[in-house]
Motif scaffolding. Structure first.
Motif, PDB file in Angstrom:
ATOM      1  N   UNK A   1     -16.036  -2.863   5.898  1.00  0.00           N
ATOM      2  CA  UNK A   1     -15.223  -2.616   7.087  1.00  0.00           C
ATOM      3  C   UNK A   1     -14.112  -3.667   7.116  1.00  0.00           C
ATOM      4  N   UNK A   2     -12.912  -3.243   7.471  1.00  0.00           N
ATOM      5  CA  UNK A   2     -11.767  -4.144   7.407  1.00  0.00           C
ATOM      6  C   UNK A   2     -10.823  -3.924   8.574  1.00  0.00           C
ATOM      7  N   UNK A   3      -9.915  -4.886   8.745  1.00  0.00           N
ATOM      8  CA  UNK A   3      -8.815  -4.796   9.699  1.00  0.00           C
ATOM      9  C   UNK A   3      -7.538  -5.078   8.930  1.00  0.00           C
ATOM     10  N   UNK A   4      -6.502  -4.256   9.148  1.00  0.00           N
ATOM     11  CA  UNK A   4      -5.268  -4.375   8.383  1.00  0.00           C
ATOM     12  C   UNK A   4      -4.065  -4.302   9.315  1.00  0.00           C
ATOM     13  N   UNK A   5      -3.014  -5.049   8.981  1.00  0.00           N
ATOM     14  CA  UNK A   5      -1.715  -4.964   9.659  1.00  0.00           C
ATOM     15  C   UNK A   5      -0.679  -4.623   8.596  1.00  0.00           C
ATOM     16  N   UNK A   6       0.185  -3.671   8.915  1.00  0.00           N
ATOM     17  CA  UNK A   6       1.159  -3.170   7.946  1.00  0.00           C
ATOM     18  C   UNK A   6       2.581  -3.343   8.454  1.00  0.00           C
ATOM     19  N   UNK A   7       3.507  -3.424   7.496  1.00  0.00           N
ATOM     20  CA  UNK A   7       4.941  -3.448   7.797  1.00  0.00           C
ATOM     21  C   UNK A   7       5.596  -2.391   6.912  1.00  0.00           C
ATOM     22  N   UNK A   8       6.307  -1.449   7.530  1.00  0.00           N
ATOM     23  CA  UNK A   8       6.954  -0.379   6.775  1.00  0.00           C
ATOM     24  C   UNK A   8       8.067  -0.949   5.902  1.00  0.00           C
ATOM     25  N   UNK A   9       8.072  -0.567   4.624  1.00  0.00           N
ATOM     26  CA  UNK A   9       9.126  -0.968   3.691  1.00  0.00           C
ATOM     27  C   UNK A   9      10.029   0.215   3.357  1.00  0.00           C
ATOM     28  N   UNK A  10       9.432   1.368   3.156  1.00  0.00           N
ATOM     29  CA  UNK A  10      10.142   2.600   2.828  1.00  0.00           C
ATOM     30  C   UNK A  10       9.206   3.750   3.147  1.00  0.00           C
ATOM     31  N   UNK A  11       9.683   4.969   3.027  1.00  0.00           N
ATOM     32  CA  UNK A  11       8.805   6.118   3.262  1.00  0.00           C
ATOM     33  C   UNK A  11       7.603   6.054   2.339  1.00  0.00           C
ATOM     34  N   UNK A  12       6.416   5.963   2.924  1.00  0.00           N
ATOM     35  CA  UNK A  12       5.189   5.954   2.148  1.00  0.00           C
ATOM     36  C   UNK A  12       4.837   4.623   1.514  1.00  0.00           C
ATOM     37  N   UNK A  13       5.608   3.562   1.778  1.00  0.00           N
ATOM     38  CA  UNK A  13       5.328   2.239   1.208  1.00  0.00           C
ATOM     39  C   UNK A  13       5.293   1.205   2.324  1.00  0.00           C
ATOM     40  N   UNK A  14       4.203   0.447   2.378  1.00  0.00           N
ATOM     41  CA  UNK A  14       4.004  -0.551   3.417  1.00  0.00           C
ATOM     42  C   UNK A  14       3.601  -1.877   2.787  1.00  0.00           C
ATOM     43  N   UNK A  15       4.070  -2.964   3.365  1.00  0.00           N
ATOM     44  CA  UNK A  15       3.605  -4.300   2.988  1.00  0.00           C
ATOM     45  C   UNK A  15       2.351  -4.569   3.804  1.00  0.00           C
TER      46      UNK A  15
ATOM     47  N   UNK B   1       0.849  -1.180   0.000  1.00  0.00           N
ATOM     48  CA  UNK B   1       0.000   0.000   0.000  1.00  0.00           C
ATOM     49  C   UNK B   1       0.887   1.234   0.000  1.00  0.00           C
ATOM     50  N   UNK B   2       0.536   2.168  -0.867  1.00  0.00           N
ATOM     51  CA  UNK B   2       1.200   3.462  -0.902  1.00  0.00           C
ATOM     52  C   UNK B   2       0.374   4.382  -0.019  1.00  0.00           C
ATOM     53  N   UNK B   3       0.982   4.857   1.049  1.00  0.00           N
ATOM     54  CA  UNK B   3       0.260   5.599   2.071  1.00  0.00           C
ATOM     55  C   UNK B   3       1.166   6.693   2.615  1.00  0.00           C
ATOM     56  N   UNK B   4       0.742   7.908   2.500  1.00  0.00           N
ATOM     57  CA  UNK B   4       1.510   9.031   3.021  1.00  0.00           C
ATOM     58  C   UNK B   4       0.840   9.550   4.282  1.00  0.00           C
ATOM     59  N   UNK B   5       1.255   9.011   5.436  1.00  0.00           N
ATOM     60  CA  UNK B   5       0.615   9.444   6.683  1.00  0.00           C
ATOM     61  C   UNK B   5       1.011  10.863   7.040  1.00  0.00           C
ATOM     62  N   UNK B   6       0.134  11.539   7.788  1.00  0.00           N
ATOM     63  CA  UNK B   6       0.523  12.855   8.300  1.00  0.00           C
ATOM     64  C   UNK B   6       1.783  12.681   9.154  1.00  0.00           C
ATOM     65  N   UNK B   7       2.555  13.714   9.290  1.00  0.00           N
ATOM     66  CA  UNK B   7       3.825  13.616  10.004  1.00  0.00           C
ATOM     67  C   UNK B   7       3.711  13.553  11.514  1.00  0.00           C
TER      68      UNK B   7
END
Length: 119
Positions: free
Chosen positions: A72-86, A3-9
């Motif tokens: 409605x969903x539940x998700x778990x993410x792993x950071x790969x790089x700035x703005x990119x998560x597995x 997922x490409x995700x740019x979270x607020x800082x």
């Protein structure tokens, strides 16, 4: 899937993305978006590397409207790089089936018994 995700800082968003089973909404049309809404920091991420056929084998599409899946969903993410998560895990909720596993351990989960002829 990623997922490409740019979270607020802010610290709240960064800490949220480290949690397990983050509540969100899966929205699938020609694109696959994950939407985080209040009380979480508002964010929208675009899912890459997904396959409609594999998704639909694990979660039935709805009828009508812009989206084939709007759940409605539940998700778990792993950071790969700035703005990119597995996407490590993803579950979608269905009133008739409960939580359906879409991804588990970063791979498509075994399809559940959603296509029973007697239902």
């Amino acid at each position: 899937m990623n997922i490409i995700l740019l979270p607020p800082g802010d610290l709240t968003a960064k800490n949220m993305l480290r949690q397990s089973d983050i509540p969100c909404i899966s929205m699938v049309s020609d694109t696959f978006e994950i939407v985080f809404v209040s009380p979480l920091p508002a964010m929208v991420g675009e899912v890459t590397g997904w396959d409609r056929k594999l998704l639909s084998a694990r979660a039935p599409a709805g009828g009508g409207g812009k989206y084939t899946h709007h759940r409605p969903s539940l998700i778990c993410l792993e950071a790969l790089a700035d703005g990119l998560f597995k996407i490590v895990s993803l579950k979608m909720f269905y009133e008739s089936f409960g939580w359906l596993k879409i991804l588990e351990g970063g791979e498509y989960a075994k399809p559940g018994p959603i296509w029973d002829e007697d239902v």
